[in-house]
Design a protein around this motif. Structure first.
Motif, PDB file in Angstrom:
ATOM      1  N   ALA A 115      43.923  48.632  38.039  1.00  0.00           N
ATOM      2  CA  ALA A 115      43.000  47.709  38.695  1.00  0.00           C
ATOM      3  C   ALA A 115      43.547  46.292  38.813  1.00  0.00           C
ATOM      4  O   ALA A 115      43.321  45.627  39.824  1.00  0.00           O
ATOM      5  CB  ALA A 115      41.674  47.676  37.932  1.00  0.00           C
ATOM      6  N   PHE A 116      44.274  45.830  37.795  1.00  0.00           N
ATOM      7  CA  PHE A 116      44.549  44.396  37.714  1.00  0.00           C
ATOM      8  C   PHE A 116      46.016  43.987  37.675  1.00  0.00           C
ATOM      9  O   PHE A 116      46.314  42.808  37.584  1.00  0.00           O
ATOM     10  CB  PHE A 116      43.831  43.804  36.491  1.00  0.00           C
ATOM     11  N   ARG A 117      46.934  44.935  37.743  1.00  0.00           N
ATOM     12  CA  ARG A 117      48.337  44.533  37.779  1.00  0.00           C
ATOM     13  C   ARG A 117      48.619  43.847  39.109  1.00  0.00           C
ATOM     14  O   ARG A 117      48.316  44.377  40.175  1.00  0.00           O
ATOM     15  CB  ARG A 117      49.252  45.740  37.613  1.00  0.00           C
ATOM     16  N   ALA A 118      49.215  42.669  39.033  1.00  0.00           N
ATOM     17  CA  ALA A 118      49.514  41.930  40.267  1.00  0.00           C
ATOM     18  C   ALA A 118      50.517  42.714  41.099  1.00  0.00           C
ATOM     19  O   ALA A 118      51.490  43.240  40.567  1.00  0.00           O
ATOM     20  CB  ALA A 118      50.070  40.553  39.925  1.00  0.00           C
ATOM     21  N   PRO A 119      50.288  42.808  42.397  1.00  0.00           N
ATOM     22  CA  PRO A 119      51.237  43.522  43.254  1.00  0.00           C
ATOM     23  C   PRO A 119      52.595  42.824  43.243  1.00  0.00           C
ATOM     24  O   PRO A 119      52.683  41.631  43.500  1.00  0.00           O
ATOM     25  CB  PRO A 119      50.600  43.464  44.634  1.00  0.00           C
ATOM     26  N   ALA A 120      53.621  43.583  42.912  1.00  0.00           N
ATOM     27  CA  ALA A 120      54.956  43.007  42.722  1.00  0.00           C
ATOM     28  C   ALA A 120      55.585  42.493  44.018  1.00  0.00           C
ATOM     29  O   ALA A 120      56.156  41.421  44.044  1.00  0.00           O
ATOM     30  CB  ALA A 120      55.877  44.040  42.087  1.00  0.00           C
ATOM     31  N   ARG A 121      55.483  43.239  45.064  1.00  0.00           N
ATOM     32  CA  ARG A 121      56.228  42.883  46.282  1.00  0.00           C
ATOM     33  C   ARG A 121      55.403  42.086  47.290  1.00  0.00           C
ATOM     34  O   ARG A 121      55.869  41.100  47.817  1.00  0.00           O
ATOM     35  CB  ARG A 121      56.743  44.155  46.944  1.00  0.00           C
ATOM     36  N   GLY A 171      52.179  40.679  46.956  1.00  0.00           N
ATOM     37  CA  GLY A 171      51.317  39.589  46.524  1.00  0.00           C
ATOM     38  C   GLY A 171      49.921  39.685  47.101  1.00  0.00           C
ATOM     39  O   GLY A 171      49.095  38.812  46.891  1.00  0.00           O
ATOM     40  N   VAL A 172      49.644  40.746  47.845  1.00  0.00           N
ATOM     41  CA  VAL A 172      48.341  40.919  48.476  1.00  0.00           C
ATOM     42  C   VAL A 172      47.394  41.623  47.509  1.00  0.00           C
ATOM     43  O   VAL A 172      47.715  42.660  46.945  1.00  0.00           O
ATOM     44  CB  VAL A 172      48.483  41.749  49.784  1.00  0.00           C
ATOM     45  N   ARG A 173      46.225  41.052  47.318  1.00  0.00           N
ATOM     46  CA  ARG A 173      45.207  41.622  46.439  1.00  0.00           C
ATOM     47  C   ARG A 173      44.441  42.723  47.183  1.00  0.00           C
ATOM     48  O   ARG A 173      44.303  42.673  48.402  1.00  0.00           O
ATOM     49  CB  ARG A 173      44.220  40.552  45.989  1.00  0.00           C
ATOM     50  N   PRO A 174      43.895  43.687  46.439  1.00  0.00           N
ATOM     51  CA  PRO A 174      43.087  44.732  47.077  1.00  0.00           C
ATOM     52  C   PRO A 174      41.869  44.132  47.782  1.00  0.00           C
ATOM     53  O   PRO A 174      41.372  43.069  47.393  1.00  0.00           O
ATOM     54  CB  PRO A 174      42.645  45.617  45.911  1.00  0.00           C
ATOM     55  N   ASP A 175      41.371  44.830  48.789  1.00  0.00           N
ATOM     56  CA  ASP A 175      40.223  44.350  49.557  1.00  0.00           C
ATOM     57  C   ASP A 175      38.982  44.115  48.702  1.00  0.00           C
ATOM     58  O   ASP A 175      38.193  43.225  48.989  1.00  0.00           O
ATOM     59  CB  ASP A 175      39.869  45.353  50.672  1.00  0.00           C
ATOM     60  N   TRP A 176      38.807  44.913  47.647  1.00  0.00           N
ATOM     61  CA  TRP A 176      37.607  44.813  46.812  1.00  0.00           C
ATOM     62  C   TRP A 176      37.624  43.598  45.893  1.00  0.00           C
ATOM     63  O   TRP A 176      36.598  43.211  45.344  1.00  0.00           O
ATOM     64  CB  TRP A 176      37.413  46.078  45.979  1.00  0.00           C
ATOM     65  N   MET A 177      38.777  42.960  45.720  1.00  0.00           N
ATOM     66  CA  MET A 177      38.901  41.880  44.745  1.00  0.00           C
ATOM     67  C   MET A 177      38.432  40.551  45.333  1.00  0.00           C
ATOM     68  O   MET A 177      38.993  40.044  46.292  1.00  0.00           O
ATOM     69  CB  MET A 177      40.347  41.762  44.266  1.00  0.00           C
ATOM     70  N   GLU A 178      37.397  40.008  44.713  1.00  0.00           N
ATOM     71  CA  GLU A 178      36.854  38.717  45.124  1.00  0.00           C
ATOM     72  C   GLU A 178      37.784  37.592  44.665  1.00  0.00           C
ATOM     73  O   GLU A 178      38.471  37.732  43.648  1.00  0.00           O
ATOM     74  CB  GLU A 178      35.467  38.515  44.502  1.00  0.00           C
ATOM     75  N   PRO A 179      37.794  36.478  45.371  1.00  0.00           N
ATOM     76  CA  PRO A 179      38.659  35.356  44.962  1.00  0.00           C
ATOM     77  C   PRO A 179      38.389  34.880  43.526  1.00  0.00           C
ATOM     78  O   PRO A 179      39.312  34.479  42.826  1.00  0.00           O
ATOM     79  CB  PRO A 179      38.326  34.254  45.972  1.00  0.00           C
ATOM     80  N   TRP A 180      37.131  34.940  43.082  1.00  0.00           N
ATOM     81  CA  TRP A 180      36.812  34.485  41.721  1.00  0.00           C
ATOM     82  C   TRP A 180      37.328  35.434  40.634  1.00  0.00           C
ATOM     83  O   TRP A 180      37.300  35.106  39.450  1.00  0.00           O
ATOM     84  CB  TRP A 180      35.321  34.229  41.544  1.00  0.00           C
ATOM     85  N   VAL A 204      40.513  36.356  40.584  1.00  0.00           N
ATOM     86  CA  VAL A 204      41.944  36.060  40.459  1.00  0.00           C
ATOM     87  C   VAL A 204      42.311  35.463  39.095  1.00  0.00           C
ATOM     88  O   VAL A 204      43.308  35.880  38.498  1.00  0.00           O
ATOM     89  CB  VAL A 204      42.432  35.194  41.641  1.00  0.00           C
ATOM     90  N   PRO A 205      41.564  34.497  38.528  1.00  0.00           N
ATOM     91  CA  PRO A 205      41.956  33.989  37.205  1.00  0.00           C
ATOM     92  C   PRO A 205      41.986  35.087  36.128  1.00  0.00           C
ATOM     93  O   PRO A 205      42.884  35.094  35.277  1.00  0.00           O
ATOM     94  CB  PRO A 205      40.888  32.940  36.890  1.00  0.00           C
ATOM     95  N   PHE A 206      41.049  36.032  36.184  1.00  0.00           N
ATOM     96  CA  PHE A 206      41.065  37.152  35.235  1.00  0.00           C
ATOM     97  C   PHE A 206      42.324  37.985  35.443  1.00  0.00           C
ATOM     98  O   PHE A 206      43.018  38.333  34.480  1.00  0.00           O
ATOM     99  CB  PHE A 206      39.818  38.022  35.410  1.00  0.00           C
ATOM    100  N   VAL A 207      42.624  38.283  36.692  1.00  0.00           N
ATOM    101  CA  VAL A 207      43.807  39.078  37.018  1.00  0.00           C
ATOM    102  C   VAL A 207      45.067  38.376  36.527  1.00  0.00           C
ATOM    103  O   VAL A 207      45.938  39.000  35.903  1.00  0.00           O
ATOM    104  CB  VAL A 207      43.889  39.352  38.535  1.00  0.00           C
TER     105      VAL A 207
END
Length: 186
Positions: free
Chosen positions: A54-60, A62-71, A73-76
């Motif tokens: 769910a929360f590993r930052a995409p390595a190549r 940098g695009v977050r999944p569609d379901w992930m709200e901007p708020w 990001v600090p948790f991620v």
């Protein structure tokens, strides 16, 4: 000695299925603060794999999944950067800033607690049960959500002896959830 803290979301009827809790910006901010208090996270295999997926930052990209709200990001960013120890007898290797914790669980965690630092965090259901049995958890936090679901796993099923706790903190959230912090009575 670094304290070992445990925090989990739970419904009023005791369900600790991660998909049954409600989440919002305020609760994510609280979870981020909890993780930031730890020098390292300790997960069992199931929790590690769930969190990584769910929360590993995409390595190549940098695009977050569609379901992930901007708020979120600090948790991620916090969980992604954290040092992780994974307790597993089936995984051959881990990455995501992680290493396997093998051998005697009590000795391994006690050794981690002896190292200097702010503290350790454990998540999940099965691993905290084992750590509670060993008397290694120094603080329990239950984020109780105002919801009844009528099913799902419960916490500490099979605990061999009672653990008496004293309330050391309480925080209410706009959603109606309440974070209750306890320490074992020693």
């Amino acid at each position: 000695m670094r304290p070992l803290r445990y925090s989990i979301n739970v419904t009023l009827d005791g369900c600790c299925d991660h998909s049954e809790g409600s989440t919002d910006e305020e609760l994510h901010r609280h979870s981020t603060e909890i993780l930031a208090q730890a020098d390292a996270l300790i997960f069992g295999r199931v929790t590690y794999e769930m969190m990584e997926a769910a929360f590993r930052a995409p390595a190549r990209t940098g695009v977050r999944p569609d379901w992930m709200e901007p708020w979120m990001v600090p948790f991620v960013q916090t969980i992604d950067a954290a040092k992780k120890y994974v307790v597993s007898s089936t995984l051959e290797r881990v990455d995501w800033n992680a290493e396997l914790l093998r051998g005697d669980l009590g000795k391994a965690v006690q050794q981690l607690k002896q190292e200097p630092g702010k503290g350790l965090y454990v998540g999940g259901v099965k691993l905290p049960l084992a750590l509670a049995e060993l008397g290694l958890i120094d603080e329990y936090e239950f984020v109780v959500h105002p919801r009844l679901v009528g099913h799902g796993p419960t916490l500490f099923a099979g605990l061999s002896k009672s653990v008496d706790l004293k309330l050391v903190g309480r925080q209410e959230f706009g959603s109606g959830a309440v974070a209750l912090r306890y320490e074992p009575k020693r």
